[in-house]
Structure formats: structure tokens, C-alpha cells
Design an enzyme around this catalytic site. Structure first.
Site, PDB file in Angstrom:
ATOM      1  N   TYR A 142       0.825  -1.212   0.000  1.00 58.90           N
ATOM      2  CA  TYR A 142       0.000   0.000   0.000  1.00 58.90           C
ATOM      3  C   TYR A 142       0.860   1.263   0.000  1.00 58.90           C
ATOM      4  O   TYR A 142       0.478   2.274  -0.575  1.00 58.90           O
ATOM      5  CB  TYR A 142      -0.884   0.043   1.255  1.00 58.90           C
ATOM      6  CG  TYR A 142      -2.207  -0.666   1.142  1.00 58.90           C
ATOM      7  CD1 TYR A 142      -2.278  -2.040   0.989  1.00 58.90           C
ATOM      8  CD2 TYR A 142      -3.402   0.048   1.218  1.00 58.90           C
ATOM      9  CE1 TYR A 142      -3.492  -2.686   0.924  1.00 58.90           C
ATOM     10  CE2 TYR A 142      -4.623  -0.585   1.149  1.00 58.90           C
ATOM     11  CZ  TYR A 142      -4.664  -1.954   0.995  1.00 58.90           C
ATOM     12  OH  TYR A 142      -5.877  -2.579   0.930  1.00 58.90           O
ATOM     13  N   ASP A 245      -6.365  -6.948   4.431  1.00 59.49           N
ATOM     14  CA  ASP A 245      -7.492  -6.316   3.733  1.00 59.49           C
ATOM     15  C   ASP A 245      -8.372  -7.390   3.112  1.00 59.49           C
ATOM     16  O   ASP A 245      -9.591  -7.411   3.284  1.00 59.49           O
ATOM     17  CB  ASP A 245      -6.953  -5.366   2.652  1.00 59.49           C
ATOM     18  CG  ASP A 245      -8.075  -4.720   1.859  1.00 59.49           C
ATOM     19  OD1 ASP A 245      -9.017  -4.215   2.500  1.00 59.49           O
ATOM     20  OD2 ASP A 245      -8.020  -4.728   0.618  1.00 59.49           O
TER      21      ASP A 245
HETATM   22  C1  IPM Z   1     -10.431  -1.058   3.990  1.00 51.65           C
HETATM   23  C2  IPM Z   1     -10.637  -0.484   2.613  1.00 51.65           C
HETATM   24  C3  IPM Z   1      -9.462   0.413   2.261  1.00 51.65           C
HETATM   25  C4  IPM Z   1      -8.222  -0.454   2.256  1.00 51.65           C
HETATM   26  C5  IPM Z   1      -9.617   1.174   0.934  1.00 51.65           C
HETATM   27  C6  IPM Z   1     -10.882   1.989   0.881  1.00 51.65           C
HETATM   28  C7  IPM Z   1      -8.418   2.035   0.653  1.00 51.65           C
HETATM   29  O1  IPM Z   1     -10.827  -1.490   1.684  1.00 51.65           O
HETATM   30  O2  IPM Z   1     -10.343  -0.275   4.952  1.00 51.65           O
HETATM   31  O3  IPM Z   1     -10.368  -2.276   4.125  1.00 51.65           O
HETATM   32  O4  IPM Z   1      -7.896  -1.088   1.234  1.00 51.65           O
HETATM   33  O5  IPM Z   1      -7.540  -0.480   3.273  1.00 51.65           O
HETATM   34 MN    MN Z   2     -10.907  -3.495   2.529  1.00 53.43          MN
END
Ligand code: IPM
Ligand code: MN
Length: 372
Positions: A142, A245
Site C-alpha cells: 500500500y 485487507d
Molecule cells: C479497507 C478499505 C481500504 C483499504 C480502501 C478503501 C483504501 O478497503 O479499509 O479495508 O484497502 O484499506
Molecule cells: Mn478493505
């Protein structure tokens, strides 16, 4: 207690579910004599539309100077379907997590007894499941360096972790396990990834401080299968950002709806509470989104500030809404209740309002929905 809470409703169904969480917190404040001061600020696509950036400085400053952040949802299809967009709503949330140093994201998974038949998974598989995912939140792919070559044909996202990043979340996971079933399962891909091998090494070292906690390791592909085949084996799952995630959305299936899954994110000095679901744009403004994940995120906020009795009351109110079938259509298409009615029921329950008497054991189970 006085708490200043930054409220970032964001996009899609965010504002609708946040409103219900605010109502529930307000009710707790009335009953237990606390003052919650809410300050709203822009984030996500709405912030881009109004200010050109998904995380305006004003929003960031507010979050840095409040006791906690309550977050709704982020994302808008007009950006998802445009790979060339230079600014994206999600950048707002990612930058916020980074700026607040929210390195640990905690996502509990435990089905309600009355919803054991709402999951597409069999009751005998999910009954008794009770685990927490500790997702590392400010590292990995990320946040690693992103590259796209000039002709736009080759791209990469660097997956990088340091010993320090792994150590700090590992301690939190072990401490949590000590208050639960004393087991930590690290989910990784150590048969392929160098970062995963580092995770194993570092977590093993951290585990020496917690001899009462059992430690095991699972490859992420196997873990994805185990979560739906035998979820009872888990207590605390510890994993990196992207795996966490993906696995947390998968695990939410156990609870019957992603609209029930709450989360809390912690760093050294800040805390943010958000439902794990997204902005669900097609439901926006329709009064159909489930507000419970957001309300349970508010309960995690209460818990974080040591307001255990208050958090318990909020959980009890949510349980009653489920038990009395005052739920949105993701849980039961036949009830006719919407976001607002579910939220209203929950805050009225907390306030101990008389009109709840309408819902009693005689009439609720026949699925009446005529009063709204
Ligand atoms: C989560 C969401 C986020 C992530 C997105 C909206 C950036 O999917 O909080 O799980 O990928 O972390
Ligand atoms: Mn998510």
C-alpha cells in the site's frame, strides 16, 4: 468524560451510517453523562469535489487534535473506473492512516447466535467462531514505492517491511491473545516472499516475551481456505496490510453480512474507528445500508476510552435489534426496515424509550413492519 471526536463521513453510504453511529453515541452520552463533541470534516470524493484534494489540511489538523476519529466510508465509481485519475478518494484515507501513524487495524469476527443461518456458510462451521484480525496498516505494498514506466506498460508497487514495523504490531497481537484464547496465527507467504520470511523471524523473536501464547504460521492461500472451512481454529490472526485487507472481507462472511463488521485502528497517539465495508455507492441515499458496522465501530471507540459498561450497552442494543429482526435488507429482505429505523431502534433502546415496547417477543418474530 468529555471526548472530542472528528467525524469523517466520506462518500456513498458513509454519511447515512455515520448519522446512526452519532445518534447511538449521543444516547450513550445522555444515559451515562458523557459529553461527545462531534466535529465534521471532509474526506474522500466529496473533499476532492469541494477542495481538489481527498484529505484537506484542515481535516488532517482536526484529526491530529481530537481524541478520536469516527470514519464512514470512502470511494466513488467515477474514480474507480478511471485508471488515469491523478487524485483518488482512497488516497485521503491512506494518507490519514499514515499521518496519524495508525499501524494496527483490528477487525473482530464473531457471528451473532441469532444470525447463524444468515451466513452462506453452514451453521455447524461458523458456530463458536471468535477471532480478531490484526492487520498491519501503514506498510507493505500500500505504501511502498509506486512506479509506472513512461509508456504506461510496466507498473510496480514495492512490498517492503522493516523489523520495527513488524515488532510493534506483533506485541499488540500477543497482548490481545493473552486476554483471549492465547493463540496467534501469522498469515504470510513465506514460501515465496522475502518480507514474509522477515515477518516469521521477527514475530518468533517477539513471541519469546509471551511464553503463554501459542504461535503458528499459515500461508495466505491456505488461510483463505481455513477461514471458511474451520474458522474456530483461530484466535488472533496477525498479518500484513494487503493480506489483512483481503482476509477481513472474506471473514466478514462468517458474521452474515459485511454490514456488521467494525474496526479500530491504533497508533502511538491516535485512534480511528471505521466499519470495514466500503462506500456502497449504489445504495447511497436509499436508506438501505446497514448502520450496525458503524455503530459497533463507535462501541470500539467507547471501549478504547475505558467506557466498558457503555460499550456493553451499545452491543446489547445491537443484539436486541438483531434479535427483534429490526435489521436492514442485507440481513433480512422481508423486514422493511431501513438504515434510519435500525439506528433509531438502537439509540432508543440505549435511551430506554417506551415506544420500544412495541417490539416484544410476541410480535417481532412474525416479521411485522407496519409501524414505519
Ligand atoms: C479497507 C478499505 C481500504 C483499504 C480502501 C478503501 C483504501 O478497503 O479499509 O479495508 O484497502 O484499506
Ligand atoms: Mn478493505
Amino acid at each position: 468524560m468529555n471526548l472530542k471526536i472528528a467525524v469523517l463521513s466520506g462518500d456513498g453510504i458513509g454519511p447515512e451510517v455515520i448519522l446512526q453511529a452519532k445518534k447511538a453515541l449521543y444516547a450513550i452520552g445522555v444515559v451515562y453523562d458523557h459529553e461527545f463533541i462531534f466535529e465534521d470534516a471532509l474526506i474522500g470524493a466529496v473533499a476532492i469535489d469541494k477542495t481538489g484534494t481527498p484529505l484537506p489540511e484542515q481535516t488532517l489538523n482536526l484529526c491530529l487534535n481530537t481524541d478520536a476519529v469516527l470514519f464512514g466510508a470512502i470511494g466513488d465509481p467515477k474514480y474507480d473506473n478511471n485508471p488515469d485519475a491523478k487524485v483518488r478518494p482512497e488516497q485521503g484515507l491512506l494518507r490519514l492512516r499514515q499521518e496519524l501513524g495508525l499501524f494496527a487495524n483490528i477487525r473482530p469476527i464473531k457471528p451473532y447466535k441469532t444470525l447463524l443461518d444468515s451466513s452462506p456458510l453452514k451453521r455447524e462451521i461458523i458456530e463458536g467462531a471468535d477471532f480478531i484480525i490484526f492487520r498491519e496498516l501503514t506498510g507493505g505494498a500500500y505504501f511502498g514505492e509506486k512506479k509506472l514506466n513512461e509508456s504506461g506498460t510496466i507498473a510496480s508497487d514495492l512490498l517492503e517491511y522493516s523489523e520495527e514495523e513488524i515488532t510493534r504490531i506483533a506485541h499488540l497481537a500477543f497482548k490481545s491473545a493473552q486476554n483471549r484464547k492465547n493463540k496467534v496465527t501469522v498469515v504470510d507467504k513465506a514460501n515465496v516472499l522475502e518480507t514474509s520470511r522477515l515477518w516469521r523471524k521477527v514475530v518468533k523473536k517477539v513471541s519469546e516475551n509471551y511464553p503463554d501464547v501459542a504461535l503458528d504460521f499459515l500461508f495466505v492461500d491456505n488461510a483463505a481456505m481455513q477461514i471458511i472451512v474451520n474458522p474456530r481454529q483461530f484466535d488472533v490472526i496477525l498479518t500484513e496490510n494487503l493480506f489483512g485487507d483481503i482476509l477481513s472481507d472474506e471473514a466478514s462472511v462468517i458474521t452474515g453480512s459485511i454490514g456488521l463488521s467494525a474496526s479500530a485502528s491504533f497508533g502511538t497517539s491516535n485512534a480511528l474507528f471505521e466499519p470495514i465495508h466500503g462506500s456502497y455507492p449504489t445504495a447511497k441515499g436509499k436508506n438501505i445500508a446497514n448502520p450496525i458496522a458503524c455503530i459497533l465501530s463507535a462501541a470500539m471507540l467507547l471501549e478504547h476510552f475505558g467506557l466498558h459498561e457503555e460499550a456493553k450497552k451499545m452491543h446489547e442494543a445491537v443484539e436486541k435489534s438483531i434479535e427483534y429482526n429490526v435489521v436492514t435488507m442485507d440481513l433480512n429482505p422481508g423486514t422493511g426496515f431501513g438504515t434510519n429505523e435500525v439506528g433509531e431502534f438502537i439509540s432508543n433502546y440505549i435511551l430506554n424509550k417506551d415506544d420500544l415496547l412495541y417490539f416484544n417477543d410476541v410480535n417481532v418474530h412474525i416479521g411485522q413492519s407496519t409501524i414505519f
